[in-house]
Enzyme design. Sequence first.
Site, PDB file in Angstrom:
ATOM      1  N   CYS A 114       0.817  -1.231   0.000  1.00 40.77           N
ATOM      2  CA  CYS A 114       0.000   0.000   0.000  1.00 40.77           C
ATOM      3  C   CYS A 114       0.840   1.265   0.000  1.00 40.77           C
ATOM      4  O   CYS A 114       0.377   2.330  -0.402  1.00 40.77           O
ATOM      5  CB  CYS A 114      -0.955   0.011   1.189  1.00 40.77           C
ATOM      6  SG  CYS A 114      -2.131  -1.339   1.119  1.00 40.77           S
ATOM      7  N   HIS A 246      -3.382   7.512   1.892  1.00 42.90           N
ATOM      8  CA  HIS A 246      -3.822   6.173   1.501  1.00 42.90           C
ATOM      9  C   HIS A 246      -5.210   5.938   2.100  1.00 42.90           C
ATOM     10  O   HIS A 246      -5.473   6.312   3.237  1.00 42.90           O
ATOM     11  CB  HIS A 246      -2.828   5.150   2.045  1.00 42.90           C
ATOM     12  CG  HIS A 246      -3.260   3.736   1.854  1.00 42.90           C
ATOM     13  ND1 HIS A 246      -3.712   3.254   0.650  1.00 42.90           N
ATOM     14  CD2 HIS A 246      -3.313   2.690   2.733  1.00 42.90           C
ATOM     15  CE1 HIS A 246      -4.029   1.977   0.799  1.00 42.90           C
ATOM     16  NE2 HIS A 246      -3.804   1.611   2.046  1.00 42.90           N
ATOM     17  N   ASN A 276     -10.133   0.144  -0.381  1.00 46.90           N
ATOM     18  CA  ASN A 276      -8.672   0.200  -0.315  1.00 46.90           C
ATOM     19  C   ASN A 276      -8.105  -0.355  -1.620  1.00 46.90           C
ATOM     20  O   ASN A 276      -8.219  -1.551  -1.897  1.00 46.90           O
ATOM     21  CB  ASN A 276      -8.210  -0.627   0.888  1.00 46.90           C
ATOM     22  CG  ASN A 276      -6.712  -0.590   1.090  1.00 46.90           C
ATOM     23  OD1 ASN A 276      -5.961  -0.181   0.192  1.00 46.90           O
ATOM     24  ND2 ASN A 276      -6.262  -1.020   2.246  1.00 46.90           N
TER      25      ASN A 276
HETATM   26  O1  UT7 Z   1      -3.946  -0.831   3.367  1.00 50.88           O
HETATM   27  C1  UT7 Z   1      -3.285  -1.643   4.274  1.00 50.88           C
HETATM   28  C2  UT7 Z   1      -3.576  -1.202   5.603  1.00 50.88           C
HETATM   29  N1  UT7 Z   1      -4.792  -1.808   6.078  1.00 50.88           N
HETATM   30  C3  UT7 Z   1      -5.470  -1.166   6.978  1.00 50.88           C
HETATM   31  O2  UT7 Z   1      -5.091  -0.077   7.337  1.00 50.88           O
HETATM   32  C4  UT7 Z   1      -6.634  -1.844   7.649  1.00 50.88           C
HETATM   33  C5  UT7 Z   1      -6.634  -1.511   9.084  1.00 50.88           C
HETATM   34  N2  UT7 Z   1      -7.668  -2.145   9.853  1.00 50.88           N
HETATM   35  C6  UT7 Z   1      -8.970  -1.823   9.744  1.00 50.88           C
HETATM   36  O3  UT7 Z   1      -9.353  -1.025   8.925  1.00 50.88           O
HETATM   37  C7  UT7 Z   1      -9.934  -2.436  10.736  1.00 50.88           C
HETATM   38  O4  UT7 Z   1      -9.220  -3.068  11.765  1.00 50.88           O
HETATM   39  C8  UT7 Z   1     -10.943  -3.436  10.093  1.00 50.88           C
HETATM   40  C9  UT7 Z   1     -11.928  -2.684   9.260  1.00 50.88           C
HETATM   41  C10 UT7 Z   1     -10.187  -4.453   9.260  1.00 50.88           C
HETATM   42  C11 UT7 Z   1     -11.703  -4.169  11.193  1.00 50.88           C
HETATM   43  O5  UT7 Z   1     -12.346  -3.249  12.051  1.00 50.88           O
HETATM   44  P1  UT7 Z   1     -12.250  -3.407  13.641  1.00 50.88           P
HETATM   45  O6  UT7 Z   1     -13.076  -2.367  14.210  1.00 50.88           O
HETATM   46  O7  UT7 Z   1     -10.772  -3.413  13.983  1.00 50.88           O
HETATM   47  O8  UT7 Z   1     -12.940  -4.792  13.873  1.00 50.88           O
HETATM   48  P2  UT7 Z   1     -12.327  -6.145  14.459  1.00 50.88           P
HETATM   49  O9  UT7 Z   1     -11.335  -6.739  13.526  1.00 50.88           O
HETATM   50  O10 UT7 Z   1     -11.899  -5.929  15.878  1.00 50.88           O
HETATM   51  O11 UT7 Z   1     -13.638  -7.012  14.469  1.00 50.88           O
HETATM   52  C12 UT7 Z   1     -14.724  -6.707  15.317  1.00 50.88           C
HETATM   53  C13 UT7 Z   1     -15.796  -7.725  15.050  1.00 50.88           C
HETATM   54  C14 UT7 Z   1     -15.291  -9.148  15.046  1.00 50.88           C
HETATM   55  O12 UT7 Z   1     -16.267  -9.969  15.657  1.00 50.88           O
HETATM   56  P3  UT7 Z   1     -16.083 -10.501  17.149  1.00 50.88           P
HETATM   57  O13 UT7 Z   1     -14.784 -11.241  17.156  1.00 50.88           O
HETATM   58  O14 UT7 Z   1     -16.046  -9.252  17.985  1.00 50.88           O
HETATM   59  O15 UT7 Z   1     -17.278 -11.360  17.342  1.00 50.88           O
HETATM   60  C15 UT7 Z   1     -15.185  -9.494  13.590  1.00 50.88           C
HETATM   61  O16 UT7 Z   1     -15.334 -10.869  13.357  1.00 50.88           O
HETATM   62  O17 UT7 Z   1     -16.347  -7.506  13.740  1.00 50.88           O
HETATM   63  C16 UT7 Z   1     -16.328  -8.723  13.019  1.00 50.88           C
HETATM   64  N3  UT7 Z   1     -16.202  -8.433  11.590  1.00 50.88           N
HETATM   65  C17 UT7 Z   1     -17.252  -8.201  10.801  1.00 50.88           C
HETATM   66  N4  UT7 Z   1     -18.574  -8.147  11.053  1.00 50.88           N
HETATM   67  C18 UT7 Z   1     -19.402  -7.877  10.031  1.00 50.88           C
HETATM   68  C19 UT7 Z   1     -15.079  -8.362  10.870  1.00 50.88           C
HETATM   69  N5  UT7 Z   1     -15.390  -8.096   9.581  1.00 50.88           N
HETATM   70  C20 UT7 Z   1     -16.739  -7.983   9.525  1.00 50.88           C
HETATM   71  C21 UT7 Z   1     -17.653  -7.725   8.482  1.00 50.88           C
HETATM   72  N6  UT7 Z   1     -18.955  -7.665   8.784  1.00 50.88           N
HETATM   73  N7  UT7 Z   1     -17.247  -7.489   7.216  1.00 50.88           N
END
Ligand code: UT7
Length: 319
Positions: A114, A246, A276
């Site tokens: 990225c 980004h 992204n």
């Molecule tokens: O370009 C490269 C750089 N990449 C990035 O900068 C990405 C950085 N990270 C992020 O943008 C975020 O961490 C995400 C968008 C990937 C995830 O958001 P989050 O607020 O950190 O959520 P999380 O990973 O802590 O997940 C929270 C919950 C989980 O469920 P449990 O374990 O709490 O039951 C996930 O399984 O949300 C769940 N979850 C979803 N739920 C519905 C994860 N993806 C989804 C989804 N729909 N698509």
Amino acid sequence: MNRKAVVKGVGHYLPKRVVENAEFEETLETSDEWIRARTGIERRHISAPDETTSFMGTKAAQAALAMAGADIKDVDAIILATSTADHTFPSAATMVQQGLGMNHGFAFDVQAVCAGFVYALTTAKSMIESGQANSVMVIGAEMFSKLMDWTDRGTCVLFGDGAGALYLEAETDTDRGILSSQLASDGQYKDILFVDGGVSMQTTGHLRMQGKEVFRHAVEKLSDTAVSSLADAGLTPADVTWVVPHQANRRILEGVSKRLKIPMDQFIVTVQDHGNTSAASIPLALARGAAEGRFKPGDVLVIGAIGGGLAWGTAVLRW
Ligand code: UT7
């Protein structure tokens, strides 16, 4: 003489197919509401089989040349940032070179995931300032849809495809152009964002990410390198007209905005429409900002990105 790499043209290409968040509700346990609230993403473009990285890169470069009023004969070099070249080799850059009908000069890919566009732009800056090239086409082009595990809701809703290009020419004794840049990487974080395939496995593989971990590094590292590359240019966040970051997650941008004390209305935000797009996201955002007439001559722009490696970087330019 003080040679600078000055932006002469910007262009972009987005695949025709647009996928709205709601489409994922049919196959995954997810919702438009979750995706919007946690990422800011509303839709993304997904490439058709003929919309490859080199095809999209060629289109973006043609648009940048048209904006500059330049001809392919004027271009000394092509530097293309991508992690999703059409083939393992040759480089996507040489395929773009062929697509543009360019048989002179040189072309190569840069792979910093990225952060690739910032790395490519920094390379172009050095080549122009040293006199190795007078003009460089810098492209970010990606088809991350080809790396998705479409059953993994934690990643597949986040990414999209596209390409953007910036055409740079040398100018002397100007205050415009790329003023500074800073690059950084730290391989100890390779396991938080990677693809589980590759040449050694004779597969393409799928993107795997520990999103929360990457998020934490993103806000801190993007803010810190922005401040230090501004200092290298003799500037502070108060001098910034536009942040063109980004586009991974709107909440990351809000965190950076808070740390830099630069309001969100000075950020170019396209994540809602593109998702992204990895190395393509900054030039796509630059193309949109330019098309909307937001950038005025003399404006100070900060670009910054972080991704797999981890690799990150920022650059400061005067439009
Ligand atoms: O370009 C490269 C750089 N990449 C990035 O900068 C990405 C950085 N990270 C992020 O943008 C975020 O961490 C995400 C968008 C990937 C995830 O958001 P989050 O607020 O950190 O959520 P999380 O990973 O802590 O997940 C929270 C919950 C989980 O469920 P449990 O374990 O709490 O039951 C996930 O399984 O949300 C769940 N979850 C979803 N739920 C519905 C994860 N993806 C989804 C989804 N729909 N698509």
